[in-house]
Design a protein around this motif. Structure first.
Motif, PDB file in Angstrom:
ATOM      1  N   VAL A  48      52.811  78.469  58.941  1.00 52.14           N
ATOM      2  CA  VAL A  48      53.936  78.949  58.433  1.00 52.14           C
ATOM      3  C   VAL A  48      53.751  80.238  57.710  1.00 52.14           C
ATOM      4  O   VAL A  48      54.252  81.228  57.883  1.00 52.14           O
ATOM      5  CB  VAL A  48      54.818  77.979  57.604  1.00 52.14           C
ATOM      6  N   LEU A  49      52.674  80.315  57.039  1.00 51.67           N
ATOM      7  CA  LEU A  49      52.281  81.623  56.369  1.00 51.67           C
ATOM      8  C   LEU A  49      51.822  82.796  57.311  1.00 51.67           C
ATOM      9  O   LEU A  49      52.345  83.813  57.064  1.00 51.67           O
ATOM     10  CB  LEU A  49      51.126  81.219  55.361  1.00 51.67           C
ATOM     11  N   PHE A  68      49.623  88.022  65.512  1.00 47.16           N
ATOM     12  CA  PHE A  68      50.045  86.734  64.910  1.00 47.16           C
ATOM     13  C   PHE A  68      51.511  86.298  65.228  1.00 47.16           C
ATOM     14  O   PHE A  68      51.837  85.163  65.229  1.00 47.16           O
ATOM     15  CB  PHE A  68      50.155  86.945  63.276  1.00 47.16           C
ATOM     16  N   LEU A  69      52.299  87.137  65.635  1.00 47.79           N
ATOM     17  CA  LEU A  69      53.509  86.784  66.326  1.00 47.79           C
ATOM     18  C   LEU A  69      53.478  86.042  67.413  1.00 47.79           C
ATOM     19  O   LEU A  69      54.162  84.991  67.447  1.00 47.79           O
ATOM     20  CB  LEU A  69      54.155  88.321  66.623  1.00 47.79           C
ATOM     21  N   PHE A  70      52.446  86.112  68.387  1.00 54.89           N
ATOM     22  CA  PHE A  70      52.258  85.396  69.723  1.00 54.89           C
ATOM     23  C   PHE A  70      51.675  84.273  69.376  1.00 54.89           C
ATOM     24  O   PHE A  70      51.865  83.086  69.737  1.00 54.89           O
ATOM     25  CB  PHE A  70      51.683  86.380  70.720  1.00 54.89           C
ATOM     26  N   THR A  71      50.439  84.252  68.536  1.00 53.59           N
ATOM     27  CA  THR A  71      49.668  83.171  68.316  1.00 53.59           C
ATOM     28  C   THR A  71      50.139  82.163  67.316  1.00 53.59           C
ATOM     29  O   THR A  71      49.772  80.902  67.562  1.00 53.59           O
ATOM     30  CB  THR A  71      48.079  83.581  67.743  1.00 53.59           C
ATOM     31  N   GLN A  72      51.116  82.701  66.400  1.00 51.67           N
ATOM     32  CA  GLN A  72      51.456  81.815  65.381  1.00 51.67           C
ATOM     33  C   GLN A  72      53.198  81.707  65.301  1.00 51.67           C
ATOM     34  O   GLN A  72      53.801  80.510  65.482  1.00 51.67           O
ATOM     35  CB  GLN A  72      51.022  82.230  64.042  1.00 51.67           C
ATOM     36  N   VAL A  98      58.042  78.727  66.451  1.00 55.26           N
ATOM     37  CA  VAL A  98      59.645  78.464  66.759  1.00 55.26           C
ATOM     38  C   VAL A  98      59.665  77.468  67.612  1.00 55.26           C
ATOM     39  O   VAL A  98      60.549  76.669  67.799  1.00 55.26           O
ATOM     40  CB  VAL A  98      59.907  80.034  67.280  1.00 55.26           C
ATOM     41  N   MET A  99      58.935  77.470  68.685  1.00 56.34           N
ATOM     42  CA  MET A  99      58.852  76.239  69.733  1.00 56.34           C
ATOM     43  C   MET A  99      58.870  74.886  69.195  1.00 56.34           C
ATOM     44  O   MET A  99      59.593  74.049  69.529  1.00 56.34           O
ATOM     45  CB  MET A  99      57.763  76.393  70.796  1.00 56.34           C
ATOM     46  N   GLU A 135      56.820  72.452  77.484  1.00 58.48           N
ATOM     47  CA  GLU A 135      56.035  72.902  78.312  1.00 58.48           C
ATOM     48  C   GLU A 135      55.663  74.388  77.591  1.00 58.48           C
ATOM     49  O   GLU A 135      54.543  75.008  77.624  1.00 58.48           O
ATOM     50  CB  GLU A 135      56.386  73.108  79.556  1.00 58.48           C
ATOM     51  N   LEU A 136      56.905  74.891  76.958  1.00 54.66           N
ATOM     52  CA  LEU A 136      56.633  76.473  76.405  1.00 54.66           C
ATOM     53  C   LEU A 136      55.722  76.249  75.185  1.00 54.66           C
ATOM     54  O   LEU A 136      54.859  77.028  74.874  1.00 54.66           O
ATOM     55  CB  LEU A 136      58.088  76.694  76.072  1.00 54.66           C
ATOM     56  N   VAL A 137      55.655  75.088  74.319  1.00 58.21           N
ATOM     57  CA  VAL A 137      54.541  74.822  73.331  1.00 58.21           C
ATOM     58  C   VAL A 137      53.328  75.205  73.656  1.00 58.21           C
ATOM     59  O   VAL A 137      52.770  76.166  73.100  1.00 58.21           O
ATOM     60  CB  VAL A 137      55.014  73.829  72.594  1.00 58.21           C
TER      61      VAL A 137
END
Length: 647
Positions: A204-205, A248-252, A257-258, A279-281
């Motif tokens: 989350v951080l 971090f937007l894509f990796t975290q 969100v998924m 699947e998207l997760v």
């Protein structure tokens, strides 16, 4: 069948896997060939040197640097794609080793496969480059403002250099594959596809940190441009923060969100959302680094191309100097410019004959001991009226600060003049005035001076008394000035005729905005070609990354959807599920790249007085259209492969 035939047939059997690798490699060869084509063109140098001898050197340097960039990036791209394919074929390698193939033979097979693909990519890239070379030369002639175009020629030297450079590159990449296959035991290779994946987790951080870093990065870039905090550390830091935040937007954040959607039953259990979100997760986590690379590379390409288009826009040249023609007449007390009236009539008559609408105005500035330039209010108002600006009024003792450069204009808009009064001293010290600065003017009306102040006619006459040297500027405003190249050549030849060649001192000077614009466009045309072609290469490689990742998971997806179809998954539901996943894979990185580029374009817009929205929208629309076509083509092929497994 000998060993070479076996390796060659392996390439044919895996053509579905290697097609993106081959096409992207061939495309990079074609771009490298294009740079060589331009660098060795026999007529390009002469056409560019028309206004400045340095432009040819800059152009040649730009092409060579671009070749190096494309070559290095091609090497990194090929290494990435080869490593992706080796991971995809681990089970195949394990079976070959189980059947008796040695590690040395496996490496030799991979070496031959890469050389075969490389040779075909080189041949294809060069052939396509030759076929489209005439079109490329036409486009480049337009971008570089080469009036008579660039003739077609067969670039033998460019072909040899391209073929040799990329053959060496493919040999090096093929040699690297031996190191990539040494890891892993025979059992690991055979069971590589059967290992379960752990459920992705997100912090989350770090998710919040991604948004914070991107926001801070945007703020730094906008402060650099809008607030004029001209610090390289600030600009570089802003870009670095955006890049780290995007990672971090894509990796975290995307994974978070998924996972959050999975915890909402009304969303997660709605029809096929269970399958899509689940699947998207995994896809977001597996492809996070790829998404990050695609976003950063695409944003760089869009920003580079957009900036080059803005620099080459005629509006930028008109911002610096709004006058199509400038005639400067030097008059002293004992020597007058006897050519002045003749030349002014010549310019007017030529413009009328050629059908150009124009307005003419003149001014005679005077200068102070501090280097200030003073202009009469009446003369300024005539210039402003010709340019379509409002008239100004002043009282004696008041003055207007007039910007003369883009940076000064931006400074005045942001900070004002920085003082309420200005002290002016006559050269001979016999006159001194302290003027109240009424305001700073919002437009460049009198260019290429140091600090310009507009004063009332009476204050000007008082201050100008005793000045022996009077320089008169006659300015012509022509709305269609960028079409005056032929008129400029005619006027230049007529004004600087044989009558004036014998003079020791030429009492006049003639210049044309179109000449300055052509020189600028040739310089920035090189920048546009360089950034444009490199941007297209980067975007192509970025699209190929998506293809690699998609087909790396194809075997697993085929087995998974085949099993799910047995419990009632229809073709329509399969297509809907796959389409949702592909939309996210293809367009989420592109959306982030658009947002990053939009912030850069907003910052760029603060520096110029003309709209760059057309350039921005055309770039976004072009690359979006390319991505949409690529998306539908990939979707069609991907679903066809899945449908075959469902039968």
């Amino acid at each position: 069948m000998n060993f070479r035939q076996f390796a060659f047939n392996n390439v044919l059997r895996n053509k579905r896997t290697y097609v993106a690798h081959f096409l992207s490699s061939a495309f990079s060869v074609m771009i490298f060939f294009t740079y060589s084509l331009l660098a060795f063109h026999p007529d390009l140098r002469g056409s560019i040197v028309s206004g400045s001898t340095t432009l040819s050197v800059l152009g040649t340097m730009g092409m060579k640097i671009s070749q190096v960039i494309v070559f290095v990036f091609s090497f990194l791209f090929l290494l990435y794609s080869v490593s992706a394919f080796i991971k995809l074929r681990k089970k195949e390698f394990g079976i070959l080793l189980l059947l008796g193939m040695s590690r040395k033979q496996l490496n030799r097979m991979l070496f031959i496969e890469n050389i075969v693909i490389g040779i075909f990519a080189i041949i294809t890239g060069i052939l396509v480059g030759v076929v489209f070379s005439k079109l490329i030369l036409l486009i480049c002639a337009t971008l570089l403002a080469v009036e008579h175009g660039l003739p077609f020629y067969l670039p033998g030297k460019a072909i040899l250099i391209t073929a040799a450079a990329y053959f060496i590159l493919f040999v090096i990449v093929a040699a690297f594959t031996s190191y990539l296959t040494k890891k892993g035991t025979l059992a690991d290779l055979i069971k590589s596809e059967d290992k379960p994946k752990p459920e992705p987790k997100a912090s989350v951080l770090l998710s919040l940190l991604s948004v914070l870093l991107i926001g801070l990065g945007y703020a730094c870039v906008l402060l650099f441009v809008i607030r004029r905090i001209l610090s390289f550390t600030l600009l570089f830091g802003g870009v670095a923060l955006v890049i780290i935040g995007t990672y971090f937007l894509f990796t975290q954040l995307s994974v978070y969100v998924m996972r959050a959607l999975k915890k909402r039953p009304h969303v997660f259990f709605n029809r096929t959302n269970l399958l899509t979100i689940s699947e998207l997760v995994y896809r977001m986590k597996d492809n996070a680094v790829m998404f990050f690379m695609v976003s950063v590379i695409s944003a760089t390409a869009f920003t580079g191309i957009g900036t080059s288009l803005a620099i080459g826009d005629p509006g930028l040249a008109a911002m610096i100097n709004p006058y199509a023609f400038s005639y400067i007449s030097f008059n002293e007390s004992d020597q007058k410019n006897s050519f002045e009236q003749k030349h002014i009539r010549l310019i007017e008559e030529t413009l009328k004959r050629e059908g150009f609408a124009y307005q003419m105005a003149s001014y005679t500035p005077t200068h102070t001991k501090e280097g200030f330039t003073l202009v009469k209010l009446s003369e300024y108002n005539r210039l402003a009226a010709a340019l379509g600006y409002d008239r100004e009024t002043l009282q004696n003792g008041e003055t207007l600060a007039a910007p003369s450069t883009i940076s000064q204009n931006s400074k005045y808009k942001l900070e004002g003049t920085g003082a309420d009064t200005v002290r002016m001293v006559h050269f001979e010290g016999n006159q001194e005035m302290t003027m109240h600065i009424k305001k700073a003017l919002p437009h460049i009306v009198i260019p290429e001076a140091f600090k310009i102040y507009i004063v009332t006619d009476s204050d000007y006459d008082t201050f100008n008394a005793g000045n022996l040297m009077k320089v008169k500027y006659v300015e012509f405003v022509v709305p269609k000035w960028h079409d005056t190249r032929a008129v400029t050549r005619e006027l230049t030849a007529a004004i600087y005729s044989s009558d004036t060649q014998s003079l020791q001192f030429v009492p006049f000077q003639f210049s044309a905005l179109v000449t300055q614009w052509v020189e600028s466009r040739q310089t920035n045309g090189m920048l546009l070609i360089v950034s444009g072609l490199i941007g297209i290469v980067f975007f192509t490689f970025a699209a190929s990354f998506i293809y690699f990742r998609l087909y790396a998971d194809l075997s697993r997806d085929e087995e998974q959807y085949r099993m799910i179809s047995k419990v009632g998954l229809s073709r329509k539901e399969l297509a809907k599920t796959v389409t949702r996943q592909l939309v996210l894979m293809f367009f989420l990185p592109l959306l982030i790249a658009f947002i990053h580029s939009s912030v850069a374009f907003v910052a760029l817009q603060q520096l110029v007085d003309f709209s760059i929205s057309t350039h921005t929208l055309s770039i976004f629309a072009t690359f979006l259209a390319i991505q949409v076509i690529y998306f539908f083509g990939t979707r069609w092929r991907y679903l066809n492969h899945l449908y075959q497994k469902l039968l």
